[in-house]
Scaffold this active site. Structure first.
Site, PDB file in Angstrom:
ATOM      1  N   ASP A 104     -30.078  29.071  78.817  1.00 20.71           N
ATOM      2  CA  ASP A 104     -29.412  28.085  79.646  1.00 20.71           C
ATOM      3  C   ASP A 104     -29.147  27.214  78.811  1.00 20.71           C
ATOM      4  O   ASP A 104     -28.443  26.351  79.510  1.00 20.71           O
ATOM      5  CB  ASP A 104     -31.487  28.092  80.210  1.00 20.71           C
ATOM      6  CG  ASP A 104     -31.677  29.056  81.025  1.00 20.71           C
ATOM      7  OD1 ASP A 104     -31.087  29.883  81.034  1.00 20.71           O
ATOM      8  OD2 ASP A 104     -32.667  28.746  81.394  1.00 20.71           O
ATOM      9  N   LYS A 105     -29.773  26.976  77.473  1.00 18.91           N
ATOM     10  CA  LYS A 105     -29.698  25.474  77.166  1.00 18.91           C
ATOM     11  C   LYS A 105     -28.397  25.469  75.993  1.00 18.91           C
ATOM     12  O   LYS A 105     -27.412  24.094  76.351  1.00 18.91           O
ATOM     13  CB  LYS A 105     -30.621  24.907  76.037  1.00 18.91           C
ATOM     14  CG  LYS A 105     -31.416  25.248  76.399  1.00 18.91           C
ATOM     15  CD  LYS A 105     -31.998  24.260  77.372  1.00 18.91           C
ATOM     16  CE  LYS A 105     -33.546  24.301  78.777  1.00 18.91           C
ATOM     17  NZ  LYS A 105     -34.142  25.581  79.254  1.00 18.91           N
ATOM     18  N   ASP A 160     -34.532  31.392  76.276  1.00 12.55           N
ATOM     19  CA  ASP A 160     -35.788  30.318  77.518  1.00 12.55           C
ATOM     20  C   ASP A 160     -36.641  32.059  77.842  1.00 12.55           C
ATOM     21  O   ASP A 160     -38.042  32.746  77.654  1.00 12.55           O
ATOM     22  CB  ASP A 160     -35.018  30.293  78.217  1.00 12.55           C
ATOM     23  CG  ASP A 160     -35.147  28.865  78.145  1.00 12.55           C
ATOM     24  OD1 ASP A 160     -34.761  28.535  76.993  1.00 12.55           O
ATOM     25  OD2 ASP A 160     -35.013  28.190  78.712  1.00 12.55           O
ATOM     26  N   SER A 165     -38.833  26.970  84.877  1.00 10.75           N
ATOM     27  CA  SER A 165     -37.687  28.023  84.391  1.00 10.75           C
ATOM     28  C   SER A 165     -36.432  27.509  86.119  1.00 10.75           C
ATOM     29  O   SER A 165     -37.318  27.268  87.105  1.00 10.75           O
ATOM     30  CB  SER A 165     -37.922  29.429  84.948  1.00 10.75           C
ATOM     31  OG  SER A 165     -36.854  29.799  84.673  1.00 10.75           O
ATOM     32  N   GLU A 196     -40.521  24.833  79.337  1.00 10.26           N
ATOM     33  CA  GLU A 196     -41.005  25.264  80.960  1.00 10.26           C
ATOM     34  C   GLU A 196     -41.938  26.137  81.735  1.00 10.26           C
ATOM     35  O   GLU A 196     -42.740  26.348  80.790  1.00 10.26           O
ATOM     36  CB  GLU A 196     -39.548  26.709  80.731  1.00 10.26           C
ATOM     37  CG  GLU A 196     -37.892  25.650  81.584  1.00 10.26           C
ATOM     38  CD  GLU A 196     -36.488  26.414  81.546  1.00 10.26           C
ATOM     39  OE1 GLU A 196     -37.039  27.855  81.270  1.00 10.26           O
ATOM     40  OE2 GLU A 196     -35.950  26.449  81.285  1.00 10.26           O
ATOM     41  N   CYS A 225     -28.195  37.996  76.823  1.00  8.70           N
ATOM     42  CA  CYS A 225     -27.161  36.673  77.485  1.00  8.70           C
ATOM     43  C   CYS A 225     -26.058  36.785  76.219  1.00  8.70           C
ATOM     44  O   CYS A 225     -24.900  36.054  76.805  1.00  8.70           O
ATOM     45  CB  CYS A 225     -28.012  34.961  77.345  1.00  8.70           C
ATOM     46  SG  CYS A 225     -29.858  35.747  77.958  1.00  8.70           S
ATOM     47  N   CYS A 267     -29.667  35.325  82.941  1.00  3.84           N
ATOM     48  CA  CYS A 267     -30.327  35.915  84.463  1.00  3.84           C
ATOM     49  C   CYS A 267     -29.315  35.616  85.216  1.00  3.84           C
ATOM     50  O   CYS A 267     -28.583  35.006  85.910  1.00  3.84           O
ATOM     51  CB  CYS A 267     -31.634  35.254  83.997  1.00  3.84           C
ATOM     52  SG  CYS A 267     -32.750  35.112  82.657  1.00  3.84           S
TER      53      CYS A 267
END
Length: 574
Positions: free
Chosen positions: A130-131, A88, A477, A451, A56, A201
């Site tokens: 994600d975050k 994650d 998730s 998650e 990522c 992802c």
């Protein structure tokens, strides 16, 4: 052509670059090779979440170099810096996941501190995990200097035995392997082919959901969040963002001019329409909080309820982010919603134009079936649903995209941590018809609101995805599918009803009516509450302890400070 001259009298960098008293400060800038002309220009922070933790983030530093060229071409002086990311996919399924949500606020805080300490005039933020996406956007609206968000781009799909796969398939394969439905050799092959490039992802999990939000909310340039990480067109978006942020400085267009109540509603609409991650219901209230706008889980759920589900994206559908980009990108999805009356077209964006003006030249593509027009929606209501009831007075959230059954009732099987539940699932020690309850995993109780993908994917891989339900005060998730309800509030750690449940209590979930209830009267719940005692945590020092002292509830975004409504002066106005 004469270069434009920016007036620094109202820009933060005047405190480090203007006047005789700032000679020592300028000497540091000269030491890094800057010219007097560059020092006199606006200083633009270029923040990336680059690291070597996961695909990522691996392309972000290279992309940042192109952004810097764009800034310089438009008479700005870029100053690059990095912040953290907790990924994650690697933090999942063990204690490391407690660091994930905490990292969102640490990212926002660290970007704020870097910008404040060095008095930068604008911000371009690059994020991939994600975050890091919401964390970067939170810092932008908190600081309120002209800002543009850049997504690092999604990963390309892998191919396994002739079919398209993502990391979700690998997590679910663990469950298949545990019941003998996948060989060691196939699992080894799948894990080696599922993630074939740099990028986040690939399906509509949390990263791509929040990337979709970034365009819809107006902080990212149109099309920029859809291009996969390996595509060379990403460089064009980076360069354009560098140029455009200088225009935003000149026109004094700031993030809070862009992120309004209407823009937040637009963001919630694209989440519902794309069957996006339930985590958006945590991050949108947190972004709103930075602006001083009251916009909680129930406000998000209201938009979800009236927005049609039109984008056939994994995990509920069949396509990934690359497919959406090639069909017409996030603007195609937004055009479907705007034409159908589900977006506010008058919201300002970082282009300097409104959302409707950005959409004027977007043409509908009849040659694709990734996005449907509103009058042919996959379902009439969104792919994500908010719930409320005596088991969740402060709300809960469930992704229903792709689900056939929207109601479930069964006896509770209670676990006080994810590990306990995963062990039971792995060993097959649960029954069809049960509602698995994972508690003490909320923002305070975790701490960190983990998650649960490892557990939910294992259930699905065992073929039990539609035979049990799972509820938690933790999170799921974006790759989770099945009847999985997260963000149940109040959380167990503060005495919420989920912490009062006992094995066998009858729980009823209705994602049509939006309810989550346990068959217990108020008197029984009150009696159990008297006997309830707070559970001790193992985290009594360090960052996780500190987070638990300040974090608020999931309903309001699990935020850690009073927010824009309480500030007396924002950074941009120093």
């Amino acid at each position: 052509m004469d270069k434009p001259v920016f007036d620094k009298s109202k820009l933060p960098s005047r405190y480090t670059t203007v006047g005789p008293a700032r000679a020592p400060h300028r000497s540091y800038l000269y030491a890094m090779g800057l010219s007097s002309e560059e020092i006199a220009q606006p200083l633009v922070g270029v923040a990336s979440c680059w690291n070597e933790a996961a695909p990522c983030n691996i392309a972000l530093m290279r992309q940042a170099q192109v952004v810097k060229k764009g800034v310089a071409a438009a008479n700005g002086t870029p100053r690059e810096f990095c912040t953290i990311t907790v990924t994650d996919g690697i933090a999942m399924g063990h204690q490391g996941m407690k660091a994930s949500l905490v990292s969102r606020d640490v990212i926002a805080d660290s970007v704020e501190l870097t910008m404040r300490g060095h008095c930068y005039d604008a911000l371009i933020g690059l994020a991939g995990c994600d975050k890091s996406l919401p964390g970067m956007m939170m810092s932008m609206v908190r600081l309120n200097v002209p800002s543009i968000f850049i997504y690092g781009g999604s990963i390309l799909p892998g191919t396994f035995k002739g079919r398209q796969v993502t990391v979700q398939d690998v997590f679910e394969a663990v469950g298949m392997h545990s019941v003998g439905n996948m060989s060691d050799a196939d699992l080894a092959e799948l894990e080696q082919v599922a993630c074939p490039s740099a990028g986040s992802c690939g399906a509509q999990f949390t990263a791509n959901t929040m990337a979709t939000v970034a365009e819809a909310i107006g902080l990212a340039l149109p099309y920029s969040c859809g291009a996969p990480a390996p595509y060379e067109i990403r460089d064009r978006f980076g360069f354009a963002a560098g140029e455009k942020v200088m225009e935003l400085i000149a026109r004094n267009i700031r993030p809070r001019d862009i992120v309004t109540r209407k823009a937040l509603e637009n963001a919630a609409a694209v989440v519902a329409a794309s069957g996006g991650s339930t985590n958006a219901a945590l991050h949108l209230p947190a972004i709103a909080h930075e602006c001083g706008i009251a916009f909680d889980l129930f406000d998000v759920a209201e938009i979800f309820k009236k927005t049609p589900y039109v984008a056939d994206l994994k995990p509920g559908g069949k396509y990934v982010a690359k497919d959406l980009f090639e069909a017409g990108g996030i603007p195609l999805l937004m055009k479907a919603l705007l034409d159908g009356g589900h977006l506010h077209g008058d919201c300002m964006t970082v282009t300097g134009r409104t959302l409707a003006e950005n959409m004027e030249h977007v043409r509908w593509n009849d040659e694709q079936d990734v996005v449907y027009p509103v009058d042919r929606a996959i379902t009439e209501t969104g792919g994500v649903v908010g719930l409320k009831g005596n088991l969740a007075p402060d709300g809960a959230i469930v992704k229903v995209a792709g689900m056939k059954t929207l109601k479930f009732s069964g006896p509770a099987r209670c676990f006080d941590s994810e590990e306990e539940c995963f062990e039971a699932v792995r060993d097959g020690k649960y029954e069809a018809g049960e509602v698995l309850v994972i508690r003490y995993e909320g923002p305070k109780g975790g701490p960190g609101m983990r998650e649960m993908l490892s557990t939910t994917a294992a259930i699905y891989g065992q073929g039990m995805g539609d035979k049990v339900a799972l509820i938690t005060d933790g999170r799921f998730s974006g790759a989770t599918r099945g009847f999985c309800i997260g963000h149940v509030g109040p959380e167990a750690a503060v005495g919420g009803p989920i912490g009062l449940l006992r094995d066998g209590d009858q729980i009823t979930i209705d994602a049509v009516e939006g309810t989550l209830d346990v068959a217990l009267g108020e008197n029984e719940l009150a009696a159990r509450r008297k006997d309830w005692k707070p559970r001790e945590t193992d985290y009594t020092s360090g960052t996780l302890w500190k987070y638990a002292q300040t974090v608020g509830d999931a309903r309001h975004g699990a935020v850690t400070h009073p927010g824009g409504a309480k500030e007396k002066q924002c950074y941009a106005d120093i």
